[in-house]
Design a protein around this motif. Structure first.
Motif, PDB file in Angstrom:
ATOM      1  N   THR A  89       0.802  -1.230   0.000  1.00  0.00           N
ATOM      2  CA  THR A  89       0.000   0.000   0.000  1.00  0.00           C
ATOM      3  C   THR A  89       0.829   1.271   0.000  1.00  0.00           C
ATOM      4  OG1 THR A  89      -0.150   0.082   2.417  1.00  0.00           O
ATOM      5  CG2 THR A  89      -1.874  -1.144   1.244  1.00  0.00           C
ATOM      6  N   TRP A  90       2.124   1.181   0.277  1.00  0.00           N
ATOM      7  CA  TRP A  90       2.916   2.402   0.449  1.00  0.00           C
ATOM      8  C   TRP A  90       2.926   3.270  -0.802  1.00  0.00           C
ATOM      9  CZ3 TRP A  90       6.876   3.685  -2.669  1.00  0.00           C
ATOM     10  CH2 TRP A  90       7.462   2.665  -3.413  1.00  0.00           C
ATOM     11  N   TRP A  91       2.955   2.651  -1.984  1.00  0.00           N
ATOM     12  CA  TRP A  91       3.024   3.428  -3.227  1.00  0.00           C
ATOM     13  C   TRP A  91       1.763   4.258  -3.433  1.00  0.00           C
ATOM     14  CZ3 TRP A  91      -0.734   2.377  -6.754  1.00  0.00           C
ATOM     15  CH2 TRP A  91      -1.391   1.153  -6.631  1.00  0.00           C
ATOM     16  N   ALA A  92       0.632   3.751  -2.991  1.00  0.00           N
ATOM     17  CA  ALA A  92      -0.598   4.538  -3.085  1.00  0.00           C
ATOM     18  C   ALA A  92      -0.629   5.600  -1.993  1.00  0.00           C
ATOM     19  CB  ALA A  92      -1.814   3.627  -2.978  1.00  0.00           C
ATOM     20  N   ARG A  93      -0.223   5.220  -0.795  1.00  0.00           N
ATOM     21  CA  ARG A  93      -0.209   6.186   0.309  1.00  0.00           C
ATOM     22  C   ARG A  93       0.761   7.335   0.042  1.00  0.00           C
ATOM     23  NH1 ARG A  93      -1.619   3.996   5.873  1.00  0.00           N
ATOM     24  NH2 ARG A  93      -2.765   2.090   5.451  1.00  0.00           N
ATOM     25  N   ALA A  94       1.805   7.090  -0.723  1.00  0.00           N
ATOM     26  CA  ALA A  94       2.771   8.148  -1.038  1.00  0.00           C
ATOM     27  C   ALA A  94       2.154   9.228  -1.913  1.00  0.00           C
ATOM     28  CB  ALA A  94       3.994   7.550  -1.726  1.00  0.00           C
ATOM     29  N   GLY A  95       1.116   8.901  -2.664  1.00  0.00           N
ATOM     30  CA  GLY A  95       0.447   9.902  -3.499  1.00  0.00           C
ATOM     31  C   GLY A  95      -0.284  10.957  -2.694  1.00  0.00           C
ATOM     32  N   ILE A  96      -0.714  10.602  -1.497  1.00  0.00           N
ATOM     33  CA  ILE A  96      -1.466  11.549  -0.674  1.00  0.00           C
ATOM     34  C   ILE A  96      -0.597  12.730  -0.253  1.00  0.00           C
ATOM     35  CG2 ILE A  96      -2.801  11.849   1.460  1.00  0.00           C
ATOM     36  CD1 ILE A  96      -3.613   8.855   1.136  1.00  0.00           C
ATOM     37  N   PRO A  97       0.564  12.529   0.394  1.00  0.00           N
ATOM     38  CA  PRO A  97       1.359  13.701   0.776  1.00  0.00           C
ATOM     39  C   PRO A  97       1.909  14.481  -0.427  1.00  0.00           C
ATOM     40  CG  PRO A  97       2.530  11.681   1.331  1.00  0.00           C
ATOM     41  CD  PRO A  97       1.150  11.290   0.921  1.00  0.00           C
ATOM     42  N   ILE A  98       2.131  13.798  -1.535  1.00  0.00           N
ATOM     43  CA  ILE A  98       2.596  14.518  -2.728  1.00  0.00           C
ATOM     44  C   ILE A  98       1.516  15.484  -3.203  1.00  0.00           C
ATOM     45  CG2 ILE A  98       3.212  14.265  -5.163  1.00  0.00           C
ATOM     46  CD1 ILE A  98       4.570  11.582  -4.337  1.00  0.00           C
ATOM     47  N   GLY A  99       0.301  14.975  -3.349  1.00  0.00           N
ATOM     48  CA  GLY A  99      -0.805  15.826  -3.781  1.00  0.00           C
ATOM     49  C   GLY A  99      -1.104  16.928  -2.778  1.00  0.00           C
ATOM     50  N   LEU A 100      -1.092  16.579  -1.490  1.00  0.00           N
ATOM     51  CA  LEU A 100      -1.380  17.582  -0.460  1.00  0.00           C
ATOM     52  C   LEU A 100      -0.274  18.624  -0.359  1.00  0.00           C
ATOM     53  CD1 LEU A 100      -2.954  15.410   2.391  1.00  0.00           C
ATOM     54  CD2 LEU A 100      -4.117  16.981   0.826  1.00  0.00           C
ATOM     55  N   ALA A 101       0.972  18.228  -0.593  1.00  0.00           N
ATOM     56  CA  ALA A 101       2.070  19.203  -0.558  1.00  0.00           C
ATOM     57  C   ALA A 101       1.908  20.228  -1.684  1.00  0.00           C
ATOM     58  CB  ALA A 101       3.413  18.494  -0.676  1.00  0.00           C
ATOM     59  N   LEU A 102       1.578  19.758  -2.880  1.00  0.00           N
ATOM     60  CA  LEU A 102       1.344  20.694  -3.985  1.00  0.00           C
ATOM     61  C   LEU A 102       0.154  21.602  -3.691  1.00  0.00           C
ATOM     62  CD1 LEU A 102       1.968  18.332  -7.023  1.00  0.00           C
ATOM     63  CD2 LEU A 102       3.401  20.245  -6.282  1.00  0.00           C
ATOM     64  N   PHE A 103      -0.878  21.035  -3.080  1.00  0.00           N
ATOM     65  CA  PHE A 103      -2.064  21.802  -2.709  1.00  0.00           C
ATOM     66  C   PHE A 103      -1.710  22.873  -1.672  1.00  0.00           C
ATOM     67  CE2 PHE A 103      -6.680  21.300  -1.044  1.00  0.00           C
ATOM     68  CZ  PHE A 103      -7.183  22.121  -2.029  1.00  0.00           C
ATOM     69  N   SER A 104      -0.962  22.482  -0.643  1.00  0.00           N
ATOM     70  CA  SER A 104      -0.558  23.418   0.408  1.00  0.00           C
ATOM     71  C   SER A 104       0.304  24.542  -0.153  1.00  0.00           C
ATOM     72  CB  SER A 104       0.243  22.686   1.500  1.00  0.00           C
ATOM     73  OG  SER A 104      -0.520  21.684   2.080  1.00  0.00           O
ATOM     74  N   LEU A 105       1.263  24.180  -0.983  1.00  0.00           N
ATOM     75  CA  LEU A 105       2.137  25.199  -1.569  1.00  0.00           C
ATOM     76  C   LEU A 105       1.362  26.142  -2.478  1.00  0.00           C
ATOM     77  CD1 LEU A 105       5.315  23.075  -2.324  1.00  0.00           C
ATOM     78  CD2 LEU A 105       5.016  24.808  -0.540  1.00  0.00           C
ATOM     79  N   ARG A 106       0.338  25.630  -3.144  1.00  0.00           N
ATOM     80  CA  ARG A 106      -0.502  26.489  -3.982  1.00  0.00           C
ATOM     81  C   ARG A 106      -1.221  27.522  -3.121  1.00  0.00           C
ATOM     82  NH1 ARG A 106      -0.454  28.921  -8.350  1.00  0.00           N
ATOM     83  NH2 ARG A 106       0.730  27.111  -9.006  1.00  0.00           N
ATOM     84  N   PHE A 107      -1.742  27.102  -1.954  1.00  0.00           N
ATOM     85  CA  PHE A 107      -2.387  28.061  -1.044  1.00  0.00           C
ATOM     86  C   PHE A 107      -1.395  29.115  -0.580  1.00  0.00           C
ATOM     87  CE2 PHE A 107      -5.480  24.537  -0.039  1.00  0.00           C
ATOM     88  CZ  PHE A 107      -6.590  25.183  -0.566  1.00  0.00           C
TER      89      PHE A 107
END
Length: 187
Positions: A135-153
């Motif tokens: 499951t780690w490869w799928a779970r790794a997508g969450i912080p990647i997407g959220l990091a881009l989202f946070s930086l966009r804010f």
């Protein structure tokens, strides 16, 4: 310094676009697995081992990787009954508060999801089934997407403060289709 910031903004834009392509690839992969699964059941009365697990894990990429790009486009669902009728200074204050709170919230989620992904990787977390699916490869997508989202804010908040640029104005300026000037039109 301005050049460094400009380069960082360009890198972020490119990463958001790459994340969208990865998200689209995840959708195509999910569709392919599902079609092959349906055909295998219909033609051979056999199921593909792990098909359900892989499709369900790919949803992470579908959901999280497009968040930053959608925020950049101001494409998230909004209800502007009150906001649209506010004077500009009030909209600016509301937007600044929203962007600050959203940045802090999603930065915290980025951290906790990254810790969770690392924990899943360290433990060798799997989904129980016929096939062992990590499951780690799928779970790794969450912080990647959220990091881009946070930086966009954070970027939008800084542009609001420094350039007096509201989200809807920035999105319209970046993504609007501009018609050629009169002298550029061909007869």
């Amino acid at each position: 310094m301005a050049r460094l910031i400009g380069n960082a903004i360009g890198v972020q834009r490119k990463l958001e676009e790459i994340a969208c392509y990865v998200s689209a690839l995840a959708v195509a992969t999910m569709m392919t697995i599902t079609v092959v699964e349906v055909l295998a059941r219909a033609l051979f009365s056999k199921s593909l081992p792990g098909a359900y697990e892989y499709v369900s894990l790919l949803f992470v990429y579908l959901i999280y990787l497009g968040l930053g790009y959608s925020q950049r486009r101001d494409a998230h669902i909004t209800v502007g009954l009150v906001y649209d009728h506010m004077p500009r200074p009030a909209r600016k204050a509301v937007q600044a508060m929203y962007l600050l709170v959203a940045f802090l919230f999603f930065a915290a989620l980025t951290w906790t999801s990254a810790v969770s992904a690392w924990s899943a990787y360290s433990m060798g977390d799997t989904i129980l089934g016929i096939v062992e699916v990590k499951t780690w490869w799928a779970r790794a997508g969450i912080p990647i997407g959220l990091a881009l989202f946070s930086l966009r804010f954070l970027l939008q908040l800084s542009r609001l403060i420094t350039n007096d640029e509201l989200l809807e104005e920035a999105a319209m300026q970046e993504f609007s289709v501009q018609e050629p000037a009169e002298d550029e039109k061909k007869p």
